[in-house]
Design an enzyme around this catalytic site. Structure first.
Site, PDB file in Angstrom:
ATOM      1  N   ARG A 160       0.835  -1.204   0.000  1.00 25.69           N
ATOM      2  CA  ARG A 160       0.000   0.000   0.000  1.00 25.69           C
ATOM      3  C   ARG A 160       0.872   1.258   0.000  1.00 25.69           C
ATOM      4  NH1 ARG A 160      -3.799  -3.085  -2.023  1.00 25.69           N
ATOM      5  NH2 ARG A 160      -4.616  -4.603  -0.532  1.00 25.69           N
ATOM      6  N   LYS A 279       0.767  -7.970  14.379  1.00 25.03           N
ATOM      7  CA  LYS A 279      -0.483  -8.311  13.709  1.00 25.03           C
ATOM      8  C   LYS A 279      -0.658  -9.813  13.854  1.00 25.03           C
ATOM      9  CE  LYS A 279      -2.730  -8.312   9.147  1.00 25.03           C
ATOM     10  NZ  LYS A 279      -2.636  -7.829   7.735  1.00 25.03           N
ATOM     11  N   GLU A 283      -5.866 -11.958   8.445  1.00 24.33           N
ATOM     12  CA  GLU A 283      -5.419 -12.074   7.060  1.00 24.33           C
ATOM     13  C   GLU A 283      -4.303 -13.107   6.904  1.00 24.33           C
ATOM     14  OE1 GLU A 283      -6.505  -7.748   5.212  1.00 24.33           O
ATOM     15  OE2 GLU A 283      -4.546  -7.911   6.180  1.00 24.33           O
ATOM     16  N   ARG A 328     -18.558  -8.336   9.563  1.00 22.63           N
ATOM     17  CA  ARG A 328     -17.124  -8.151   9.783  1.00 22.63           C
ATOM     18  C   ARG A 328     -16.840  -6.979  10.716  1.00 22.63           C
ATOM     19  NH1 ARG A 328     -12.639  -6.654   5.105  1.00 22.63           N
ATOM     20  NH2 ARG A 328     -11.180  -5.636   6.521  1.00 22.63           N
ATOM     21  N   ASP A 357     -11.835  -1.040   7.522  1.00 19.16           N
ATOM     22  CA  ASP A 357     -10.447  -0.998   7.046  1.00 19.16           C
ATOM     23  C   ASP A 357     -10.143   0.319   6.342  1.00 19.16           C
ATOM     24  OD1 ASP A 357      -7.863  -1.743   6.397  1.00 19.16           O
ATOM     25  OD2 ASP A 357      -8.455  -2.897   4.645  1.00 19.16           O
ATOM     26  N   GLU A 379      -4.956   3.956  15.303  1.00 16.85           N
ATOM     27  CA  GLU A 379      -4.241   3.667  14.068  1.00 16.85           C
ATOM     28  C   GLU A 379      -4.964   4.337  12.904  1.00 16.85           C
ATOM     29  OE1 GLU A 379      -3.071  -0.084  11.137  1.00 16.85           O
ATOM     30  OE2 GLU A 379      -3.267  -0.455  13.286  1.00 16.85           O
ATOM     31  N   GLU A 385      -4.766   4.224   0.631  1.00 19.06           N
ATOM     32  CA  GLU A 385      -5.137   2.966   0.004  1.00 19.06           C
ATOM     33  C   GLU A 385      -6.522   3.025  -0.639  1.00 19.06           C
ATOM     34  OE1 GLU A 385      -5.825  -1.705   1.393  1.00 19.06           O
ATOM     35  OE2 GLU A 385      -4.935  -0.242   2.762  1.00 19.06           O
ATOM     36  N   TRP A 533     -15.077 -10.395   1.609  1.00 17.24           N
ATOM     37  CA  TRP A 533     -14.163  -9.761   0.649  1.00 17.24           C
ATOM     38  C   TRP A 533     -14.930  -9.057  -0.472  1.00 17.24           C
ATOM     39  CZ3 TRP A 533     -10.231 -14.369  -0.296  1.00 17.24           C
ATOM     40  CH2 TRP A 533      -9.410 -14.504   0.837  1.00 17.24           C
TER      41      TRP A 533
END
Length: 692
Positions: A160, A279, A283, A328, A357, A379, A385, A533
């Site tokens: 990214r 992390k 993912e 999600r 996200d 964060e 992105e 997704w």
């Protein structure tokens, strides 16, 4: 001393070339050099950090200035009985005093770092219209850890990243120290950033090998005089990959011993190493849940390893399940809320600003205010992105401010007061920004992207600072004193993020981008392996309406907010219009506050976004002769790209929505340039920042 000498020499060479062209390398630090003759800068103690501060002032203060750099512990300064007690380790004061019978402008803090910040604040004061005569300044950071997260890989690609390869030349470190490392540290110090995570959160275990520890140590040596600590992203399975263990279970004594030994090894090379960012179980990354352990088990095991050295652990809350969840957006709260109060006292849980996200707009994350016994670290994503990469002008100050100012529903508490610790009494506090920095000459891919790096630093120092004053402060330092240029730049910036929201998905729509690389629109995508997704999972558009029902009749995500907030969000009549479709599935014909239907309003937002970009182009054209050629032309070119891609987003999205709802466009509205099949057929390879 060597670091200070190195930067002054580099700047002298740089500024000699700047007389011919301005390419953005100097960032917002474009104040001209002055002759040192006639400028007196005294230092009461010659430490590496104070000598850096001296060099900064000696080359930039106007002739005749008389400044003294000191700390509160210097005897002559202590005798003045100035209010140092509230400044902490990094605060500063700048004020006229008399020392040894001579009038001077004192720049001081309780530590060398505080004094350095004071010197840089004095230069910012002068660069934004202040004078030596009115230079009475004082400030203390409200957030303790102000950290950039570099998603930089060991092969020097950047996940990214839209400004070229990694700034870190891992291949030639530690032997070659690129002068840009010093310039990077100087820029960060100028806005109060005091930490940097060198490697991607999708970490490789190799980062923890002796070879790469030595490379990190070389960078730490450069950054240290500027008040910046280095951190490393740690791969949770490193004990298996590097240590030959059969497990990475945090409850296994052998695993804990391996991490303790590794921490000891790192601290021998980097005595002021900041700690680990992790992390885990997200993912595909390994984590404690692979062994039936909790996030607290994993974080606390690592925290114990670094605690004897004063280190901390930043444990990311970005998680979601491998199977289709009900929503999600609920995942992080579901996993972390029950763990409140179970984390070690040197652990920060790092929470994204929103629950999905880094979308162009998300409601604030429900974890803020829901874990009062745990320090939560904000964060933000500085790299864009989902907001047009490097080529779209999107000033993120309003996004950062919007999140920080959000009320959690618990009295007067805001997200900012959770982050800075004031509402819940935490002393360990932090704010992280996913960096937009690369090897491009202008660091961030474009001049205006630099403003997002700048705004993050300033708001991490003080979350109460406003996005507009920060934009004006940045523009004045970046483009000079011409009021027409400053006003034009600030006007463009302040509405630019909202424009991206308008042409990519207004009214609470999100996650409508194309697959993988996230370049361009893809609201029709519905064939990816995991349901969450797919963009269709998030907008749920059908013939009757559009939006994700997160009320009690749907996923009930609203229940994760405090009761006062949940009650407001549960009713579409009291939900903020900008978040309507995030929380509700709404009929296309619903009457909106504008008097238009939802469909008509959505179309109007798309057109408004495109029109704003066109207006930015016109405004920038108006200062063509007032801005240096190179930066003006690059910005102008990117605005052409942005307008074309804004129209692409608008047309592709409308074509798809019309295929779903069967409605026509309102009278007078331009039809998409192509049919839906054409937009679906567009494919792109080798998109910047995307690596398999």
């Amino acid at each position: 001393m060597r670091a200070g000498t190195r930067i002054v020499g580099a700047l002298a060479l740089l500024l000699a070339g700047a007389a011919q062209a301005e390419d953005g390398y100097r960032l917002w630090l474009t104040a001209p050099l002055h002759q040192a003759a006639g400028t007196g800068v005294a230092v009461l103690r010659a430490t590496p950090t104070l000598m850096l501060a001296k060099n900064e002032l000696a080359t930039r203060l106007p002739a005749g200035a008389n400044v003294t750099l000191a700390t509160s512990g210097d005897a002559a300064v202590s005798a003045l009985r100035l209010p140092f007690a509230t400044l902490g380790d990094e605060g500063y004061l700048v004020r006229p005093v008399t020392l040894a019978g001579r009038p001077t402008l004192l720049v001081a803090g309780n530590t060398d770092r505080g004094t350095l910040y004071g010197a840089l604040a004095l230069l910012r004061h002068l660069a934004t219209g202040g004078t030596m005569a009115n230079a009475t300044l004082t400030s203390t950071p409200k957030v303790k850890l102000r950290v950039l997260n570099h998603w930089d890989n060991l092969d020097e690609t950047v996940e990214r990243g839209y400004a070229g390869d990694s700034l870190w030349d891992w291949w030639t470190l530690p032997d070659r120290i690129d002068p840009r490392y010093t310039d990077y540290a100087r820029a960060n110090a100028s806005i109060g950033i005091n930490g940097t995570v060198l490697n991607n959160v999708n970490a490789k275990a190799d980062s923890l090998t002796p070879r790469y520890i030595a490379k990190a140590a070389a960078l730490a040596d450069v950054f240290r005089p500027w008040g910046i600590k280095v951190y490393l992203s740690a791969r949770f399975s490193a004990p298996i990959e590097l240590g030959g263990l059969k497990t990475a279970d945090p409850r296994d004594p052998a695993v804990a011993a391996w991490w303790k030994a590794k921490a000891d090894e790192i601290y021998r090379a980097i005595p002021d190493f900041g700690g680990f960012l992790v992390k885990a179980n997200s993912e595909g990354q390994p984590g404690p849940r692979d062994y039936g352990a909790t996030h607290a088990d994993g974080a606390n095991m690592l925290a114990a390893a670094v605690k004897p050295h004063g280190g901390i652990v930043m444990w990311r809350a970005f998680v979601y399940a491998d199977t289709d969840p009900s929503d999600r957006a609920k995942q992080a709260y579901t996993e972390f809320k029950p763990l409140d109060g179970t984390f070690a006292d040197n652990v920060l849980v790092q929470v994204k600003n929103g629950a999905i996200d880094f979308q162009p707009r998300e409601p604030f994350h429900p974890l803020f205010g829901a874990m009062p016994k745990t320090p939560l670290m904000m964060e933000f994503q500085i790299t864009k992105e989902y907001l047009g990469f490097a080529t779209h002008l999107a000033y993120l100050g309003p996004l950062f401010q919007e999140t920080l100012a959000s009320k959690t529903g618990r009295g007067a508490e805001t997200v900012a007061t959770v982050v800075d610790g004031s509402s819940e009494g935490h002393r360990l506090t932090g704010m992280a920004g996913v960096a937009n920095i690369g090897r491009d000459r202008d660091w961030s891919g474009s001049t205006f992207n630099q403003a997002n790096w700048y705004a993050f630093g300033r708001l991490a120092w003080d979350p109460a600072l406003g996005a507009e004053p920060i934009a004006r402060e940045w523009a004045r330092q970046t483009f000079g004193t011409d009021r027409r240029v400053i006003d034009t730049a600030v006007t463009m910036m302040m509405g630019s993020r909202e424009a991206v929201v308008d042409y990519t998905g207004a009214l609470g729509l999100a996650h409508l981008m194309a697959t993988g690389h996230h370049y361009g629109p893809g609201p029709w995508v519905d064939d990816l392996k995991r349901p969450e997704w797919n963009p269709v999972y998030y907008h749920k558009a059908d013939r009757n309406g559009i939006g994700f029902d997160r009320t009690s009749t749907g996923s009930d995500a609203v229940a994760q907010y405090a009761p006062a907030i949940a009650k407001r969000l549960a009713d579409p009549r009291t939900t903020p219009e900008r978040e309507l479709l995030w929380f509700h599935h709404v009929a296309w014909d619903r009457t909106m506050p504008s008097g238009r239907t939802l469909w008509q309003d959505l179309v109007a937002h798309y057109d408004r976004g495109v029109a704003y970009v066109a207006d930015m182009r016109r405004r920038w054209d108006g200062v063509r002769d007032l801005v240096d050629r190179e930066r003006w032309e690059k910005t102008a070119t990117y605005l052409v790209v942005q307008e074309r891609e804004a129209r692409w987003w608008r047309d592709a999205s409308l074509a798809y929505w019309m295929s779903v709802n069967g409605r026509q466009l309102p009278p007078g509205v331009d039809a998409p340039a192509h049919d839906l099949a054409w937009y679906k057929a567009q494919t792109f390879r080798y998109v910047p920042g995307h690596y398999d």
